[in-house]
Design an enzyme around this catalytic site. Structure first.
Site, PDB file in Angstrom:
ATOM      1  N   GLU A 282       0.804  -1.231  -0.104  1.00  0.00           N
ATOM      2  CA  GLU A 282       0.166  -0.237  -0.165  1.00  0.00           C
ATOM      3  C   GLU A 282       0.876   1.220   0.089  1.00  0.00           C
ATOM      4  O   GLU A 282       1.911   1.229   0.827  1.00  0.00           O
ATOM      5  CB  GLU A 282      -0.883  -0.008   1.365  1.00  0.00           C
ATOM      6  N   CYS A 316      -1.532   9.597   3.990  1.00  0.00           N
ATOM      7  CA  CYS A 316      -1.623   8.838   2.546  1.00  0.00           C
ATOM      8  C   CYS A 316      -2.774   9.418   1.876  1.00  0.00           C
ATOM      9  O   CYS A 316      -2.647   9.733   0.713  1.00  0.00           O
ATOM     10  CB  CYS A 316      -1.425   7.508   2.506  1.00  0.00           C
TER      11      CYS A 316
HETATM   12  P1  NAD Z   1       9.090   4.995   3.676  1.00  0.00           P
HETATM   13  O1  NAD Z   1       8.537   4.029   2.295  1.00  0.00           O
HETATM   14  O2  NAD Z   1       9.877   5.744   3.708  1.00  0.00           O
HETATM   15  O3  NAD Z   1       9.038   3.669   4.698  1.00  0.00           O
HETATM   16  C1  NAD Z   1       8.102   2.717   5.143  1.00  0.00           C
HETATM   17  C2  NAD Z   1       8.694   1.590   5.909  1.00  0.00           C
HETATM   18  O4  NAD Z   1       9.728   0.874   4.881  1.00  0.00           O
HETATM   19  C3  NAD Z   1       9.896   1.872   7.096  1.00  0.00           C
HETATM   20  O5  NAD Z   1       9.603   1.188   7.940  1.00  0.00           O
HETATM   21  C4  NAD Z   1      11.120   1.860   6.292  1.00  0.00           C
HETATM   22  O6  NAD Z   1      12.194   1.754   7.304  1.00  0.00           O
HETATM   23  C5  NAD Z   1      10.924   1.017   5.310  1.00  0.00           C
HETATM   24  N1  NAD Z   1      11.856   0.891   4.308  1.00  0.00           N
HETATM   25  C6  NAD Z   1      12.606   1.820   3.702  1.00  0.00           C
HETATM   26  N2  NAD Z   1      13.343   1.612   2.696  1.00  0.00           N
HETATM   27  C7  NAD Z   1      13.100   0.030   2.764  1.00  0.00           C
HETATM   28  C8  NAD Z   1      13.679  -1.068   1.689  1.00  0.00           C
HETATM   29  N3  NAD Z   1      14.464  -0.879   0.649  1.00  0.00           N
HETATM   30  N4  NAD Z   1      13.187  -2.319   2.067  1.00  0.00           N
HETATM   31  C9  NAD Z   1      12.501  -2.664   2.781  1.00  0.00           C
HETATM   32  N5  NAD Z   1      11.950  -1.639   3.851  1.00  0.00           N
HETATM   33  C10 NAD Z   1      12.314  -0.415   3.464  1.00  0.00           C
HETATM   34  O7  NAD Z   1       7.347   5.592   4.153  1.00  0.00           O
HETATM   35  P2  NAD Z   1       7.451   6.496   5.382  1.00  0.00           P
HETATM   36  O8  NAD Z   1       8.096   7.786   5.182  1.00  0.00           O
HETATM   37  O9  NAD Z   1       7.695   5.663   6.598  1.00  0.00           O
HETATM   38  O10 NAD Z   1       5.779   6.663   5.189  1.00  0.00           O
HETATM   39  C11 NAD Z   1       5.135   7.685   4.458  1.00  0.00           C
HETATM   40  C12 NAD Z   1       4.544   6.965   3.196  1.00  0.00           C
HETATM   41  O11 NAD Z   1       3.700   5.882   3.546  1.00  0.00           O
HETATM   42  C13 NAD Z   1       4.171   7.946   2.283  1.00  0.00           C
HETATM   43  O12 NAD Z   1       4.192   7.765   0.873  1.00  0.00           O
HETATM   44  C14 NAD Z   1       2.532   7.675   2.483  1.00  0.00           C
HETATM   45  O13 NAD Z   1       1.583   7.848   1.379  1.00  0.00           O
HETATM   46  C15 NAD Z   1       2.485   6.134   2.486  1.00  0.00           C
HETATM   47  N6  NAD Z   1       1.349   5.375   3.421  1.00  0.00           N
HETATM   48  C16 NAD Z   1       0.401   4.847   2.757  1.00  0.00           C
HETATM   49  C17 NAD Z   1      -0.702   4.277   3.104  1.00  0.00           C
HETATM   50  C18 NAD Z   1      -1.615   3.508   2.462  1.00  0.00           C
HETATM   51  O14 NAD Z   1      -2.513   2.774   3.153  1.00  0.00           O
HETATM   52  N7  NAD Z   1      -1.798   3.458   1.378  1.00  0.00           N
HETATM   53  C19 NAD Z   1      -0.749   4.658   4.672  1.00  0.00           C
HETATM   54  C20 NAD Z   1       0.018   5.389   5.320  1.00  0.00           C
HETATM   55  C21 NAD Z   1       1.221   5.724   4.618  1.00  0.00           C
END
Ligand code: NAD
Length: 519
Positions: A282, A316
Site C-alpha cells: 500500500e 497518505c
Molecule cells: P517509507 O517508504 O520511507 O518507509 C516505510 C517503511 O519501509 C519503513 O519502516 C522503512 O524503514 C522501510 N523501508 C525503507 N526502505 C526499505 C527497503 N529498501 N526495503 C524494505 N523496507 C524499507 O515511508 P514513510 O515515510 O515511513 O511513510 C510515508 C509513506 O507511506 C507515504 O508515501 C504515505 O503516502 C505512505 N502511506 C500509505 C498508506 C496507505 O494505506 N496507502 C498509509 C500510510 C502511509
C-alpha cells in the site's frame, strides 16, 4: 465519554478526555530516555547498537534508545517464526480470534498511554493520536469478525458424485514480514499484523525507524493478550533491516505500507525469487478534491483544510490538490486562507494544537525545496516558510501550512510531498476537473463537493481512486475507518486491489487449497 474517537470527530465535549491525558503526559514524560529491546522469540534482545528516537517537536528530547537488530537476530527471528507457525496454524481459528479480540481490549484499556507516546514520537495532535490507537483496536475487532463471518474460510463446494465431499480451505502462507510507515504507527502495524496472524501466519514486524516506541507498545499488547512465543516478533532498524527482512529466503510473504518508491522496489524484488511469494504493498497518494459551482462553501473549506493540514499533511489520504469551479475559486481561496490562519501550530502535547511538526529534518528540506519551486514557477498564496525562527518552535521540525498555485502538470501537482502543502486551481467544466484529477500516477482517495447528485455520481463513476467521498466536512479525502471505508490504493497507490479496513482484506493472508474426500 459519550462519543467515539475517530478521525471524523467534530464539536464533541472533550474536556474530561483532555484532563485525563494531561496526567498521562506527566507519567510518560517521566519515562523518557530509557533503553528498549527488540523482541526475538519471547526474549527481549539488546545488542551493542541503538536507534535513538527523538521528539520531532523538540529535537533535544531523547524519547528512548531502541536495540537495533543484527543480521544474526534476523536469522534467529525467522527460525523462531517458522517453529511457532506450525502450532499457531493448527490451533482452531476461534482461538486466534479470541486472542486478537483480547489484544483489541488491551489497546482500548491502554489508549491514553499509547496516544501520549504517539504524540511525542510522531508529533501528531492528541485527537489524531487517539484516533490512531482506537483504529488499531477496531482493526483487530473487524478483522477477527471477518474470520467469524467466514467460519475460518472453509467453504463446502459442489459435488460431481454423491460420495464426494469437496471444500475450499484457506490456509496460511507461513511467515509474514510486516514493514510499517511512521504516520499511523499503531493502526497500520496492527492492521497488517493482525490480518496475517488471524490467517495462521506468524509475523516479524519492523516498525518505522521514526516510531520504535509505539512498535514496542504494540508488541506488549499482543504478548499480554497471550500470543504464544515466536508468533509475533519485533525488530528495530531502518532501510537496511527492511531490505534484509524482505529479501530473506525464509520469508513466505511481505506486507508493506509506505512510499511508492519503496513499495515498487519490494514488488520488483518479490518477482525475482525462485518462485512467487505474496507481496502486498500500500503506497502513497496525491489526492484531489473537486469543488463544484453548487458546493456548500463552508463544508468544502472546512473539509479541504482538515484533509490538507491535519497531521501536517502526512497522511497518505491527505488532500494535496483542490480544483475549484471558476465561479467560486476566489471566494473559496479567501475563506480557506482565513481558516488556515486560525490553525494553532505548536507542541502537539498542548490541547489546542492542530498542526504539530513534520517528522524529521528531511521533510523540512523537502518542504523548503517545494516552497522555492512554487515561488519560482507559480505563486505562494499562503505560508511557504519553515518556522525555525518562530518563538517556541525553534527546536522542532515545524513548517507553515502552505497553499500555492502552479502551472498545470507541474511536479508539485504530480508528486507526493507528504507535507502540509496544497495546490488550488480553477476549472471551467466537470470534464476538465475530472481529467485533471485523474492525470496522476497515484489513485488513493478523492473528494467532491456538490449539491448536484448527477455531478456526485459522475465523480464516483469516473475518479480513478480507491476511496471516494462527497460533501465530507470532517475531511474531504481523509478519515477512513475499519468496516466503514475500505482503503484500497489504485494505480501507484497500491497493488493488492483489496483495501485494508475492508471486507476482503484478511483473505489475502491465506492461500486456497481444494480438498476432495471420496467416501
Ligand atoms: P517509507 O517508504 O520511507 O518507509 C516505510 C517503511 O519501509 C519503513 O519502516 C522503512 O524503514 C522501510 N523501508 C525503507 N526502505 C526499505 C527497503 N529498501 N526495503 C524494505 N523496507 C524499507 O515511508 P514513510 O515515510 O515511513 O511513510 C510515508 C509513506 O507511506 C507515504 O508515501 C504515505 O503516502 C505512505 N502511506 C500509505 C498508506 C496507505 O494505506 N496507502 C498509509 C500510510 C502511509
Amino acid at each position: 465519554m459519550s462519543f467515539r474517537i475517530t478521525y471524523s470527530v467534530l464539536n464533541a465535549d472533550m474536556s474530561a478526555l483532555h484532563k485525563e491525558l494531561d496526567g498521562v503526559f506527566v507519567k510518560v514524560k517521566g519515562a523518557l530516555g530509557k533503553e528498549h529491546p527488540s523482541y526475538i522469540g519471547a526474549k527481549a534482545v539488546t545488542g551493542s547498537a541503538w536507534l535513538d528516537d527523538f521528539n520531532p517537536a523538540d529535537r533535544r528530547v531523547l524519547l528512548g534508545r531502541f536495540a537495533l537488530a543484527s543480521s544474526k537476530d534476523v536469522d534467529a527471528a525467522f527460525d523462531h517464526a517458522h517453529r511457532a507457525q506450525k502450532d499457531w496454524a493448527r490451533r482452531p481459528w476461534q482461538e486466534r480470534v479470541r486472542l486478537i479480540n483480547k489484544a483489541a481490549d488491551l489497546i482500548s484499556e491502554r489508549r491514553q498511554e499509547l496516544a501520549a507516546i504517539m504524540v511525542l514520537e510522531t508529533g501528531k495532535n492528541r485527537l489524531e493520536a487517539l484516533g490512531d490507537v482506537e483504529e488499531a483496536a477496531d482493526l483487530f475487532r473487524y478483522y477477527a469478525q471477518q474470520m467469524e463471518n467466514e467460519k475460518g474460510f472453509v467453504k463446502p463446494l459442489a459435488k460431481l458424485s454423491p460420495n464426494e465431499d469437496t471444500r475450499s480451505v484457506l490456509k496460511p502462507w507461513g511467515v509474514f514480514v510486516v514493514v510499517a510507515p511512521f504516520n499511523f504507527p499503531m493502526a497500520l502495524a496492527a492492521g497488517m499484523a493482525s490480518a496475517a496472524l488471524l490467517g495462521g501466519n506468524t509475523v516479524i514486524l519492523k516498525p518505522s525507524e521514526e516510531t520504535p516506541w509505539t512498535g514496542n507498545k504494540l508488541y506488549e499488547v499482543l504478548r499480554d493478550a497471550g500470543l504464544p512465543d515466536g508468533v509475533f516478533q519485533l525488530v528495530h532498524g531502518g532501510r537496511e533491516l527492511g531490505a534484509a527482512l524482505t529479501t530473506h529466503a525464509k520469508a513466505d510473504g511481505v506486507v508493506f505500507t509506505g512510499s511508492k518508491h519503496v513499495g515498487m522496489q519490494l514488488l520488483r524484488q518479490a518477482a525475482s525469487g525462485v518462485y512467487p511469494k505474496p507481496c502486498f504493498v500500500e503506497m502513497g497518494g496525491k489526492n484531489p478534491a473537486i469543488i463544484c459551482a453548487s458546493a456548500d462553501l463552508d463544508k468544502a473549506v472546512t473539509g479541504c483544510m482538515r484533509s490538507a493540514f491535519g497531521l501536517s499533511g502526512q497522511k497518505c489520504s491527505a488532500l494535496s490538490r483542490a480544483y475549484v469551479h471558476e465561479s467560486l475559486h476566489d471566494e473559496f481561496l479567501n475563506r480557506l486562507i482565513l481558516k488556515t490562519q486560525t490553525l494553532k501550530i505548536g507542541d502537539p502535547v498542548l490541547q489546542e494544537t492542530f498542526i504539530g511538526p513534520v517528522i524529521n529534518a528531511k521533510s523540512v528540506e523537502r518542504y523548503a525545496q517545494a516552497a522555492a519551486e512554487a515561488k519560482r514557477d507559480g505563486k505562494v498564496l499562503f505560508g511557504g516558510a519553515t518556522l525555525e525562527k518562530s518563538p517556541g518552535l525553534e527546536h522542532g521540525h515545524f513548517v507553515a501550512p502552505t497553499i500555492v498555485s502552479v502551472p498545470r502538470g507541474h511536479r508539485l501537482e504530480r508528486e507526493e510531498l507528504f507535507l502540509p502543502f496544497m495546490i488550488v486551481a480553477p476549472f471551467k467544466t466537470l470534464d476538465e476537473a475530472i481529467a485533471r484529477a485523474n492525470d496522476c500516477d497515484y489513485g488513493l482517495t478523492g473528494g467532491v463537493f456538490s449539491a448536484d447528485k448527477a455531478e456526485v455520481e459522475r465523480f464516483m463513476d469516473e475518479l480513478e481512486a480507491g476511496v471516494l467521498y462527497s460533501n465530507r466536512e470532517t475531511g474531504a479525502t481523509t478519515g477512513a475507518w475499519p468496516g466503514v471505508q475500505a482503503f484500497c490504493g489504485w494505480k501507484g497507490s497500491g497493488a493488492s486491489g483489496k483495501g485494508g479496513c475492508g471486507p476482503y482484506y484478511v483473505s489475502q493472508f491465506m492461500r486456497e487449497q481444494s480438498q476432495t474426500r471420496m467416501g
